[in-house]
Design a protein around this motif. Structure first.
Motif, PDB file in Angstrom:
ATOM      1  N   LEU A   1       4.615  19.809  16.769  1.00  0.00           N
ATOM      2  CA  LEU A   1       3.822  19.385  17.920  1.00  0.00           C
ATOM      3  C   LEU A   1       4.683  18.813  19.037  1.00  0.00           C
ATOM      4  O   LEU A   1       4.215  18.685  20.171  1.00  0.00           O
ATOM      5  CB  LEU A   1       2.791  18.336  17.490  1.00  0.00           C
ATOM      6  N   ASP A   2       5.935  18.481  18.741  1.00  0.00           N
ATOM      7  CA  ASP A   2       6.791  17.878  19.755  1.00  0.00           C
ATOM      8  C   ASP A   2       6.992  18.774  20.964  1.00  0.00           C
ATOM      9  O   ASP A   2       7.118  18.299  22.089  1.00  0.00           O
ATOM     10  CB  ASP A   2       8.155  17.523  19.148  1.00  0.00           C
ATOM     11  N   ARG A   3       7.032  20.089  20.744  1.00  0.00           N
ATOM     12  CA  ARG A   3       7.279  21.011  21.841  1.00  0.00           C
ATOM     13  C   ARG A   3       6.123  21.063  22.842  1.00  0.00           C
ATOM     14  O   ARG A   3       6.301  21.525  23.974  1.00  0.00           O
ATOM     15  CB  ARG A   3       7.555  22.428  21.317  1.00  0.00           C
ATOM     16  N   ASN A   4       4.961  20.615  22.415  1.00  0.00           N
ATOM     17  CA  ASN A   4       3.792  20.755  23.279  1.00  0.00           C
ATOM     18  C   ASN A   4       3.912  19.952  24.566  1.00  0.00           C
ATOM     19  O   ASN A   4       3.355  20.343  25.593  1.00  0.00           O
ATOM     20  CB  ASN A   4       2.526  20.333  22.532  1.00  0.00           C
ATOM     21  N   LEU A   5       4.618  18.827  24.524  1.00  0.00           N
ATOM     22  CA  LEU A   5       4.784  18.052  25.753  1.00  0.00           C
ATOM     23  C   LEU A   5       5.531  18.864  26.793  1.00  0.00           C
ATOM     24  O   LEU A   5       5.098  18.963  27.949  1.00  0.00           O
ATOM     25  CB  LEU A   5       5.531  16.747  25.476  1.00  0.00           C
ATOM     26  N   GLU A   6       6.672  19.434  26.400  1.00  0.00           N
ATOM     27  CA  GLU A   6       7.428  20.250  27.348  1.00  0.00           C
ATOM     28  C   GLU A   6       6.622  21.459  27.811  1.00  0.00           C
ATOM     29  O   GLU A   6       6.606  21.793  29.003  1.00  0.00           O
ATOM     30  CB  GLU A   6       8.739  20.712  26.714  1.00  0.00           C
TER      31      GLU A   6
END
Length: 229
Positions: A156-161
């Motif tokens: 889920l970390d990639r969702n911010l970028e």
């Protein structure tokens, strides 16, 4: 990168009134260490629209600092960048909280900084076609971080970028009367993996942006225009 320097300078100006001095200096230090990639992508999307319309016109976005178009694009770029900086700092605090390490003052100060950055970013994007997208981005971030905390799903970390880069396409293209095509948004989303792999510095092709932007201002993506606010 020239665009990064322009965005960084404008971002520093945007928080000039923040005090006290310790707080202001800490924010400036964070901005000075940032690659400004979200803001740069915003500028490049605006440039891509102009390049589609008339060869050479887009250069005015950066090369003529007194051009009012420069200020309009820069404000949107800074708005996107500040939201990214604030949410990125929030993500760091959530995943590596400083309080257990007896860094209460540092942690509390960073929470305040994150709030200021996001709020100032919202202020710069208010009453623009990107305002709704900005709200969506922040809400999605909150949901993702809640799920991540409960499931430890690091994907889920990639969702911010991904979400911020899509926000950049909306803010940039609509600043000059264009629209982010579905293809452009998909391309921006794909840059998230490169951002995480390269320390926040994804490589994107300006030629590819020019191919994907829509110079139609009728809102083919359903993005609200300023007249709708």
């Amino acid at each position: 990168m020239q665009e990064a320097a322009v965005v960084r300078r404008a971002a520093t100006d945007a928080i000039e009134d923040v005090g006290p001095e310790q707080l202001h200096d800490r924010i400036v230090s964070r901005l000075e260490g940032s690659a400004m990639i979200a803001g740069v992508l915003t500028v490049q999307c605006a440039r891509a629209v102009l390049e589609r319309r008339a060869a050479g016109t887009a250069r005015a976005v950066i090369d003529h600092p007194d051009d009012p178009l420069t200020d309009a694009v820069a404000k949107r770029a800074v708005g996107v960048q500040l939201i990214y900086e604030g949410l990125g700092l929030t993500r760091t605090l959530a995943q590596d909280p400083p309080w257990p390490a007896d860094q209460k003052d540092e942690g509390d100060l960073d929470v305040l900084i994150a709030d200021i950055l996001v709020a100032r970013g919202f202020y710069l994007l208010a009453h623009t076609e990107a305002s709704d997208e900005a709200v969506t981005t922040v809400r999605a971030f909150g949901r993702d971080q809640t799920v991540r905390r409960e499931t430890d799903d690091t994907s889920l970390d990639r969702n911010l970028e991904a979400d911020v880069f899509e926000l950049a396409t909306v803010a940039g293209t609509t600043a000059v009367g264009g629209q982010p095509s579905p293809g452009l948004r998909e391309y921006a989303n794909s840059l998230a993996d490169g951002a995480l792999a390269n320390g926040g510095r994804p490589e994107f092709s300006t030629d590819r942006l020019s191919e994907l932007v829509s110079i139609d201002s009728t809102g083919c993506d359903g993005v609200r225009t300023s007249a709708d606010h």
